[in-house]
Scaffold this active site. Structure first.
Site, PDB file in Angstrom:
ATOM      1  N   SER A  76     -18.495  -3.570  -1.075  1.00  0.00           N
ATOM      2  CA  SER A  76     -19.781  -3.821  -0.401  1.00  0.00           C
ATOM      3  C   SER A  76     -20.928  -3.909  -1.406  1.00  0.00           C
ATOM      4  O   SER A  76     -21.808  -4.787  -1.291  1.00  0.00           O
ATOM      5  CB  SER A  76     -20.068  -2.739   0.647  1.00  0.00           C
TER       6      SER A  76
ATOM      7  N   HIS B 267     -11.527  -0.795   2.732  1.00  0.00           N
ATOM      8  CA  HIS B 267     -12.846  -0.269   2.323  1.00  0.00           C
ATOM      9  C   HIS B 267     -13.418   0.536   3.497  1.00  0.00           C
ATOM     10  O   HIS B 267     -12.782   1.474   3.966  1.00  0.00           O
ATOM     11  CB  HIS B 267     -13.700  -1.463   1.876  1.00  0.00           C
TER      12      HIS B 267
ATOM     13  N   HIS C  77      -7.976   6.061  -4.042  1.00  0.00           N
ATOM     14  CA  HIS C  77      -9.253   5.460  -4.465  1.00  0.00           C
ATOM     15  C   HIS C  77      -9.041   4.656  -5.737  1.00  0.00           C
ATOM     16  O   HIS C  77      -8.198   5.030  -6.572  1.00  0.00           O
ATOM     17  CB  HIS C  77     -10.323   6.541  -4.707  1.00  0.00           C
TER      18      HIS C  77
ATOM     19  N   ARG D 169     -17.597  13.593  -1.519  1.00  0.00           N
ATOM     20  CA  ARG D 169     -18.174  13.235  -0.207  1.00  0.00           C
ATOM     21  C   ARG D 169     -17.277  13.784   0.907  1.00  0.00           C
ATOM     22  O   ARG D 169     -17.749  14.141   1.983  1.00  0.00           O
ATOM     23  CB  ARG D 169     -18.313  11.710  -0.088  1.00  0.00           C
TER      24      ARG D 169
ATOM     25  N   ASP E 284     -13.582   8.663   3.737  1.00  0.00           N
ATOM     26  CA  ASP E 284     -13.256   8.237   5.099  1.00  0.00           C
ATOM     27  C   ASP E 284     -12.300   9.182   5.817  1.00  0.00           C
ATOM     28  O   ASP E 284     -12.169   9.113   7.041  1.00  0.00           O
ATOM     29  CB  ASP E 284     -12.647   6.825   5.049  1.00  0.00           C
TER      30      ASP E 284
HETATM   31  N1  CMX Z   1      -1.162   5.302   1.074  1.00  0.00           N
HETATM   32  C1  CMX Z   1      -0.081   4.615   0.652  1.00  0.00           C
HETATM   33  N2  CMX Z   1      -0.047   3.849  -0.452  1.00  0.00           N
HETATM   34  C2  CMX Z   1      -1.164   3.820  -1.199  1.00  0.00           C
HETATM   35  C3  CMX Z   1      -2.319   4.540  -0.856  1.00  0.00           C
HETATM   36  C4  CMX Z   1      -2.307   5.292   0.335  1.00  0.00           C
HETATM   37  N3  CMX Z   1      -3.373   5.961   0.762  1.00  0.00           N
HETATM   38  N4  CMX Z   1      -3.277   4.308  -1.791  1.00  0.00           N
HETATM   39  C5  CMX Z   1      -2.720   3.460  -2.695  1.00  0.00           C
HETATM   40  N5  CMX Z   1      -1.448   3.173  -2.324  1.00  0.00           N
HETATM   41  C6  CMX Z   1      -0.547   2.216  -2.968  1.00  0.00           C
HETATM   42  C7  CMX Z   1      -1.199   0.846  -3.033  1.00  0.00           C
HETATM   43  O1  CMX Z   1      -1.070   0.149  -1.789  1.00  0.00           O
HETATM   44  C8  CMX Z   1      -0.457   0.210  -4.178  1.00  0.00           C
HETATM   45  O2  CMX Z   1       0.793  -0.219  -3.695  1.00  0.00           O
HETATM   46  P1  CMX Z   1       1.484  -1.585  -4.243  1.00  0.00           P
HETATM   47  O3  CMX Z   1       1.744  -1.315  -5.697  1.00  0.00           O
HETATM   48  O4  CMX Z   1       2.701  -1.698  -3.419  1.00  0.00           O
HETATM   49  O5  CMX Z   1       0.492  -2.686  -4.023  1.00  0.00           O
HETATM   50  C9  CMX Z   1      -0.231   1.379  -5.117  1.00  0.00           C
HETATM   51  O6  CMX Z   1      -0.364   2.575  -4.316  1.00  0.00           O
HETATM   52  C10 CMX Z   1      -1.260   1.460  -6.252  1.00  0.00           C
HETATM   53  O7  CMX Z   1      -2.557   1.478  -5.700  1.00  0.00           O
HETATM   54  P2  CMX Z   1      -3.753   2.250  -6.447  1.00  0.00           P
HETATM   55  O8  CMX Z   1      -3.929   1.610  -7.773  1.00  0.00           O
HETATM   56  O9  CMX Z   1      -3.542   3.714  -6.405  1.00  0.00           O
HETATM   57  O10 CMX Z   1      -4.984   1.953  -5.485  1.00  0.00           O
HETATM   58  P3  CMX Z   1      -5.948   0.670  -5.463  1.00  0.00           P
HETATM   59  O11 CMX Z   1      -7.008   0.877  -6.460  1.00  0.00           O
HETATM   60  O12 CMX Z   1      -5.163  -0.595  -5.537  1.00  0.00           O
HETATM   61  O13 CMX Z   1      -6.537   0.763  -3.981  1.00  0.00           O
HETATM   62  C11 CMX Z   1      -7.423   1.881  -2.092  1.00  0.00           C
HETATM   63  C12 CMX Z   1      -7.445   1.761  -3.619  1.00  0.00           C
HETATM   64  C13 CMX Z   1      -8.534   2.801  -1.650  1.00  0.00           C
HETATM   65  C14 CMX Z   1      -7.641   0.496  -1.474  1.00  0.00           C
HETATM   66  C15 CMX Z   1      -6.023   2.455  -1.680  1.00  0.00           C
HETATM   67  O14 CMX Z   1      -5.898   3.749  -2.193  1.00  0.00           O
HETATM   68  C16 CMX Z   1      -5.819   2.454  -0.178  1.00  0.00           C
HETATM   69  O15 CMX Z   1      -5.374   1.444   0.382  1.00  0.00           O
HETATM   70  N6  CMX Z   1      -6.151   3.617   0.512  1.00  0.00           N
HETATM   71  C17 CMX Z   1      -6.078   3.688   1.955  1.00  0.00           C
HETATM   72  C18 CMX Z   1      -7.253   2.970   2.580  1.00  0.00           C
HETATM   73  C19 CMX Z   1      -8.548   3.731   2.341  1.00  0.00           C
HETATM   74  O16 CMX Z   1      -8.639   4.928   2.557  1.00  0.00           O
HETATM   75  N7  CMX Z   1      -9.617   3.005   1.958  1.00  0.00           N
HETATM   76  C20 CMX Z   1     -10.953   3.576   1.816  1.00  0.00           C
HETATM   77  C21 CMX Z   1     -11.410   3.767   0.354  1.00  0.00           C
HETATM   78  C22 CMX Z   1     -12.820   4.310   0.292  1.00  0.00           C
HETATM   79  C23 CMX Z   1     -13.780   3.296   0.817  1.00  0.00           C
HETATM   80  O17 CMX Z   1     -13.960   2.240   0.155  1.00  0.00           O
HETATM   81  O18 CMX Z   1     -14.349   3.479   1.879  1.00  0.00           O
END
Ligand code: CMX
Length: 443
Positions: free
Chosen positions: A240, A270, A317, A326, A372
């Site tokens: 964002s 996000h 994250h 937070r 979140d």
């Molecule tokens: N549950 C399961 N798998 C997860 C995970 C979770 N909470 N968080 C990361 N992973 C997985 C990723 O999907 C990725 O898998 P692939 O290799 O198969 O693609 C792997 O772990 C590596 O990811 P990462 O480097 O740890 O995380 P990213 O930087 O790519 O993504 C985020 C970060 C937040 C998108 C991810 O942790 C996620 O999807 N979390 C759940 C959704 C969430 O809570 N989003 C809100 C974030 C805060 C916000 O912006 O509001």
């Protein structure tokens, strides 16, 4: 000139030579290298954005203008009887880096009150859209609809100097910000409260009036203040913030830029994760089929989610490598105000179990909860059970950070953003992948 604008102007004048010098004398000094993993992998960790408004340390979490969350809450003036500062005080602080006096805060409060009336044509836009439209779509459309009022566009068309861009940008951002809580409350009550609406209360600050227009009694005014401040800024690289910054870099005004940023916030990876956490937790309760669940039950349900290829919402994250402060700030609020609330207890059990499971699962780099994971519980407790609306709350808060940032972007003359792309073949050449290897891989 308002005290805030005068203070900001002084800060801009002090800051401009620093940016000019870095560009003039050190433009070729390296800040880091970019790897193939970063080029393909969403630019993680690439240092190519500058902001002084907040900084996110992977282990410590966010600092706003150098202060941690508890330090920020402690330093800023609060309304009588409140545990949290006014959002207006926080805006002064985000923009200038100075903790405002009560008099300075009062001036911002009065300025925002004078600007907060939502124009009728915005209401018409909202009402013209199908009632089952997602609240984030309504919110983004309402913001975009007001673009016709942009002072920045008017002054730009009159031929203003680049040195003055920040001034009408600040004016637009202030007007837009002042209206956001009433727009949010209108969307909420139109969709979920039988289209009945509550007029603003002229005695209340931004956060307090939001609670009033939502129709939720105290201490929800403090929940609103806390929530908006916590969600405001998380340095510049998140979707964002980066989107708002990118769109504004084309000299698009703040209405175009924030509407775009809000669209990015609406993605489930996000901001929409706060809605996902609640819908997922409720499904999870159904799945468990009982209220006297054990940690083993919770653990099994978490594994079911992961084994079906889904992410655990609210965990992980891109930058953080510990529990999001937070999350902690909201957890502390829950421990004080709703320690026995069953949903809070379940969220606490998930907090106990999920990090270990995510570590064992072995994919997520950060197994700890983000903002979140905790936010929906508080909303639910105060009667806001329509989780589709949760990301609008995030968006109202996020506007503070991103609008402060684009005001500074214009003050420091940041140019149009334009990173360079490369082709897959170029990456293979850099990596030294041979055509024989490629032919082998294709078999
Ligand atoms: N549950 C399961 N798998 C997860 C995970 C979770 N909470 N968080 C990361 N992973 C997985 C990723 O999907 C990725 O898998 P692939 O290799 O198969 O693609 C792997 O772990 C590596 O990811 P990462 O480097 O740890 O995380 P990213 O930087 O790519 O993504 C985020 C970060 C937040 C998108 C991810 O942790 C996620 O999807 N979390 C759940 C959704 C969430 O809570 N989003 C809100 C974030 C805060 C916000 O912006 O509001």
């Amino acid at each position: 000139m308002s005290t805030l604008k005068e203070t900001l102007y002084k800060k801009i004048e002090q800051h401009r030579p620093r940016t000019t010098r870095l560009l003039k004398d050190y433009a070729d000094t390296k800040v880091g290298e970019v790897t193939i993993g970063q080029a393909i992998g969403g630019a993680r960790g690439v240092r190519c954005l500058v902001t002084d408004i907040s900084y996110l340390d992977p282990h410590e979490g966010i600092r706003f203008r150098g202060k941690t969350i508890p330090e920020t809450f402690a330093a800023l003036p609060k309304p009588a009887g409140s545990d949290y500062p006014t959002v207006e005080a926080f805006w002064f602080y985000l923009l200038t880096g100075d903790v405002p006096t009560k008099k300075q805060v009062d001036e911002v409060v009065e300025d925002w009150k004078a600007r907060r009336q939502v124009p009728h044509y915005v209401i018409d836009v909202l009402r013209a859209m199908p009632r089952d439209t997602h609240p984030m779509t309504l919110f983004s459309a309402a913001i975009l609809a007001m673009q016709r009022e942009s002072m920045f566009v008017k002054r730009y068309n009159e031929g203003m100097s680049k040195m003055d861009y920040w001034d009408p940008m600040l004016e637009d951002c202030t007007t837009l910000l002042a209206r956001l809580p009433s727009i949010g409350a209108y969307i909420y009550r139109m969709k979920y409260k039988a289209d009945t609406h509550i007029a603003p209360n002229p005695d209340l600050d931004w956060g307090g009036n939001f609670a009033h227009e939502m129709g939720i009694p105290a201490p929800y005014d403090d929940v609103a203040r806390m929530y908006f401040i916590l969600h405001s800024d998380h340095e510049s690289g998140n979707v964002s913030a980066h989107t708002t910054h990118l769109v504004a870099s084309a000299l698009s005004d703040c209405y175009y830029a924030l509407s775009a940023g809000i669209n990015g916030l609406a993605g489930p990876l996000h901001g929409l994760a706060n809605q996902e956490v609640l819908s997922w937790t409720m499904k999870f309760l159904d799945q468990l089929g009982k209220e006297d669940y054990t940690e083993e039950d919770v653990s099994k349900a978490l594994w079911d989610t992961l084994n079906s290829g889904q992410v655990v919402p609210g965990y992980g994250h891109a930058v953080l490598r510990k529990t999001d402060p937070r999350y902690t700030a909201q957890r502390e609020f829950c421990l004080k105000h709703l320690p026995d609330f069953p949903l809070f207890k379940l969220i606490s059990t998930i907090y106990k179990v999920a990090p270990g499971i995510l570590q064992e699962h072995g994919k997520a780099k950060n197994p700890w909860p983000n903002v979140d994971a905790q936010s929906g519980v508080i909303q639910w407790y105060y009667g806001l059970t329509e989780w589709d609306f949760y990301t609008v709350l995030f968006g109202i808060g996020r506007a503070l950070g991103v609008l402060a940032n684009i005001t500074w972007d214009r003050a420091l003359g940041y140019p149009i953003e334009r990173p360079k792309s490369v082709t897959t073949t170029m990456l293979e050449e850099v990596a030294g992948v041979t055509s024989a290897e490629l032919a082998g891989a294709a078999k």
